[in-house]
Structure formats: structure tokens, C-alpha cells
Design an enzyme around this catalytic site. Structure first.
Site, PDB file in Angstrom:
ATOM      1  N   ARG A 182      53.102  -4.424  10.629  1.00  0.00           N
ATOM      2  CA  ARG A 182      54.034  -5.305  11.347  1.00  0.00           C
ATOM      3  C   ARG A 182      55.485  -4.984  11.010  1.00  0.00           C
ATOM      4  NH1 ARG A 182      51.728 -11.184   9.841  1.00  0.00           N
ATOM      5  NH2 ARG A 182      51.805 -10.226   7.758  1.00  0.00           N
ATOM      6  N   ASP A 187      50.153  -6.478  15.055  1.00  0.00           N
ATOM      7  CA  ASP A 187      49.672  -7.590  14.247  1.00  0.00           C
ATOM      8  C   ASP A 187      48.172  -7.718  14.496  1.00  0.00           C
ATOM      9  OD1 ASP A 187      49.036  -9.953  13.004  1.00  0.00           O
ATOM     10  OD2 ASP A 187      50.541 -11.174  14.042  1.00  0.00           O
ATOM     11  N   VAL A 188      47.353  -7.386  13.508  1.00  0.00           N
ATOM     12  CA  VAL A 188      45.905  -7.387  13.722  1.00  0.00           C
ATOM     13  C   VAL A 188      45.355  -8.786  13.949  1.00  0.00           C
ATOM     14  CG1 VAL A 188      45.502  -5.243  12.461  1.00  0.00           C
ATOM     15  CG2 VAL A 188      45.428  -7.429  11.227  1.00  0.00           C
ATOM     16  N   ASN A 216      42.331  -2.645   6.124  1.00  0.00           N
ATOM     17  CA  ASN A 216      43.072  -2.772   4.872  1.00  0.00           C
ATOM     18  C   ASN A 216      44.205  -3.797   4.947  1.00  0.00           C
ATOM     19  OD1 ASN A 216      44.172  -1.668   2.171  1.00  0.00           O
ATOM     20  ND2 ASN A 216      45.885  -1.301   3.589  1.00  0.00           N
ATOM     21  N   TYR A 262      43.906 -16.589  -0.490  1.00  0.00           N
ATOM     22  CA  TYR A 262      43.516 -15.181  -0.518  1.00  0.00           C
ATOM     23  C   TYR A 262      42.019 -15.049  -0.819  1.00  0.00           C
ATOM     24  CZ  TYR A 262      43.381 -10.317  -2.189  1.00  0.00           C
ATOM     25  OH  TYR A 262      43.075  -8.988  -2.388  1.00  0.00           O
ATOM     26  N   LYS A 280      38.930 -13.705   1.613  1.00  0.00           N
ATOM     27  CA  LYS A 280      38.212 -12.493   1.216  1.00  0.00           C
ATOM     28  C   LYS A 280      36.717 -12.770   1.066  1.00  0.00           C
ATOM     29  CE  LYS A 280      41.570  -9.395   0.886  1.00  0.00           C
ATOM     30  NZ  LYS A 280      41.600  -8.144   1.673  1.00  0.00           N
ATOM     31  N   THR A 339      49.408  -0.210  -6.992  1.00  0.00           N
ATOM     32  CA  THR A 339      49.874   0.303  -5.701  1.00  0.00           C
ATOM     33  C   THR A 339      51.363   0.050  -5.492  1.00  0.00           C
ATOM     34  OG1 THR A 339      49.414  -1.769  -4.546  1.00  0.00           O
ATOM     35  CG2 THR A 339      47.605  -0.173  -4.693  1.00  0.00           C
TER      36      THR A 339
END
Length: 341
Positions: free
Chosen positions: A69, A94-95, A121, A186, A190, A221
Site C-alpha cells: 500500500r 490493498d489486499v 505475507n 494480531y 493469525k 527483518t
């Protein structure tokens, strides 16, 4: 001395074990999937783990499509991958918007060919105590982690079924196995992704489609600086960043990416990344109540509500002397390398 009857039992057991290993080796080799000239779509592929995965698949000779995005990060990621010789398409998508997903995948099919490998991901993290979380925090996490993954899978599965092969990798989390304090939106989303991913695998295997669920633990990351934090945001970010930066308990992004690509290659059902994550997952499987009670104790040491309350800011807006110290150097290095700035 061992009598004949006992000896025969051991021989039979050894033969059975050897047969099991041979069967597993045969099954693994039969499923092996080459990524050369394959079309690979990585959502959330402009930075962090997504970008590292894009590099890794490009090294395998795949044609890469990434989406995000954030346009400037997309432009930087695409330029880097193209400079390395990869064929790349980059989409501002935007998924969580099904129509945007449909449009993107149709264009990928037209320009690169049907998506043969899908890596879900894209993600979002809001860290803070439950008292500071609002319904929109839960909705956003579900929209991206659950609905976003569903929309992409629904678009690519028909072509995969028609070809009789395909790979789908859903990047969940150890937080999708064990609900973590201060990350409840979160973790909840998940958990939903893990359940959906496992169900899709069970129903799609017969078509030659293998869905893999990845449950990473902490990874270096550089993404902590782009996480959202609420409440006492500086304390939340400091704890989050320093845990991520600790090489004793977190996994290098490149190591994680190689394991994920390998899991996709052989169509593994599930891969939990990181020794700590594996131990916690195993312990939770045996003693779920005990682990939950242990997390109750850990929660006592996490920041209390307060600070900026329900407002949320990014990690990079919450720097402290500790996060700018040598203790967080591995994160800063990863952030620079993986387009998190």
C-alpha cells in the site's frame, strides 16, 4: 545374549523405520517444485520479510510480482529487484479490498502468466495493552491477515486446479499458535489464518495444490520500526525492538526466507521458524493451560495502559535511548537493508 525372537523384532522395527524414511524421501522428491520461470506473487513484498522473499525467489529464476500500500517503498523494491536482473511487476494494492486483488491478479496473469506460487505475507501489527485496543484494531488485523489471504487464494486457485499444480504459502506467526499479551488483535487474526490455511490444504491436496502454513517466531527483518504502538508507546516499542534485535532469540530474515522457500518447494504442511518458537509451540501443545498461565505472569511486567492511550504511532516515532543504542543495532541494520526506512 539377545534371543532369536527379540532379534527378529528389532530387525522388523528397523526395516519398518527404514521403509518410513524411504517413503518420506520419495514423497518429498515427488513433490519437489522448481521456481525457475514460475510466476510468484508476494503480498507485502516491498519491505521486510516480503522483500527478502522476493530476492530469494528471484535468485531461483522466478518471475516476481509484489504488492504493497506504500508506493515509494514499492518503487524502491522494484528498482532493486530489477537491478539484480529479476522480472518484476509492482502493484499498489490493498489486499483487504477484493476488487483491487481481482484487478491485480488479472494483470499479473496477462503480463507474466497465471500465478503459480502465492505468498500471503501482507501484515499489520498493533502493540499495546488490551485496554487501549479498539474494534478497528481487530477489524484491520482480520481484514489483512484473514480476508486478504482469502481473496488472493480465491483468485489463484482456479488456474492452479486447471494445471494440477501450485503452491500457496500463508505467513502466519507463532502468535497464531499461542496468543501473546499486548498483541491480541494480531494473534487473534493469525489464529484465524492458521485455521483457514490448514483447512484449504486438506481440501486442495487432491488437486496437486499444496498449502503451507508458516509460523515464524521473532525475526530480524527491521519491521519493528513500522509496527504500530499504543499506550505507553515508547516502552512498548523498546520491548518489541530489543526482543527482535536479540540474535539469541530471533532469526535472521535471510535464514527465515530460505526455510520458507524450501517449505514451498516441497509442499510442506507447516513450518515453525526459530528454536524458541518451536519449543513454545511444543510446550503449548502439551500444556496449553500452563503456558497461558505463564503468559499471565509475563503480562505483569509489560507496560500498563496510559501514555498516548488509544492513539497509535509507528515504532520509528517512539525511539528511546535504548532503541538507538548498540542493543538495537541488528534491527537498524536489517531495516536499512530491507527497505524499512
Amino acid at each position: 545374549m539377545m534371543n532369536t525372537k527379540t532379534k527378529n523384532k528389532w530387525l522388523l522395527a528397523g526395516a519398518g523405520l527404514g521403509g518410513l524414511f524411504l517413503f518420506r524421501s520419495f514423497k518429498r522428491n515427488k513433490r519437489e517444485f522448481s521456481f525457475k520461470d514460475r510466476t510468484v506473487l508476494i503480498t507485502g513484498g516491498s519491505r521486510g520479510l516480503g522483500l527478502v522473499l522476493a530476492r530469494t525467489f528471484a535468485e531461483q529464476g522466478a518471475k516476481i510480482a509484489i504488492c504493497s500500500r506504500t508506493q515509494d517503498q514499492l518503487d524502491t523494491a522494484r528498482a532493486e529487484l530489477e537491478a539484480g536482473g529479476a522480472t518484476v511487476l509492482a502493484f499498489n494494492c490493498d489486499v483487504a479490498d477484493q476488487e483491487q486483488v481481482k484487478t491485480m491478479i488479472a494483470e499479473i496473469k496477462e503480463r507474466l502468466g497465471p500465478v503459480e506460487v502465492l505468498i500471503n505475507n501482507a501484515g499489520v501489527i498493533s502493540a499495546g495493552p488490551l485496554e487501549e485496543m479498539d474494534v478497528p484494531d481487530f477489524e484491520e488485523a482480520m481484514n489483512i491477515h484473514y480476508w486478504g489471504a482469502l481473496y488472493t487464494m480465491l483468485e489463484v486457485i482456479p488456474d492452479m486446479k486447471a494445471r494440477g499444480e501450485g503452491r500457496i504459502v500463508n505467513i502466519a506467526s507463532i502468535g497464531g499458535k499461542i496468543s501473546v499479551p499486548h498483541l491480541v488483535p494480531y494473534s487473534g487474526s493469525k489464529f484465524a489464518l492458521v485455521g483457514m490455511s490448514e483447512g484449504f490444504r486438506a481440501e486442495l491436496c487432491k488437486y496437486g495444490l499444496y498449502v503451507t502454513t508458516i509460523n515464524p517466531g521473532l525475526m530480524r527483518t527491521g519491521s519493528a520500526r513500522n509496527a504500530f504502538v499504543k499506550g505507553q508507546h515508547e516502552k512498548e516499542y523498546t520491548a518489541f525492538a530489543l526482543l527482535d534485535a536479540n540474535p539469541l532469540i530471533s532469526l535472521a530474515a535471510e535464514d527465515a526466507a530460505r526455510k520458507i522457500v524450501d517449505a514451498a518447494r516441497y509442499g510442506k504442511a507447516e513450518e515453525t521458524l526459530g528454536l524458541n518458537a518451536k519449543l513454545m509451540s511444543a510446550l503449548h501443545g502439551l500444556f496449553p493451560g500452563t503456558v497461558t498461565d505463564l503468559l499471565c505472569v509475563i503480562n505483569q511486567f509489560l507496560p500498563e495502559p496510559g501514555g498516548i492511550g488509544k492513539e497509535r504511532v509507528r515504532g520509528y516515532e517512539s525511539e528511546t535511548p535504548l532503541t538507538q543504542s548498540i542493543l538495537n543495532a541488528p534491527n537498524r541494520k536489517a531495516a536499512a537493508k530491507n527497505n524499512e526506512y
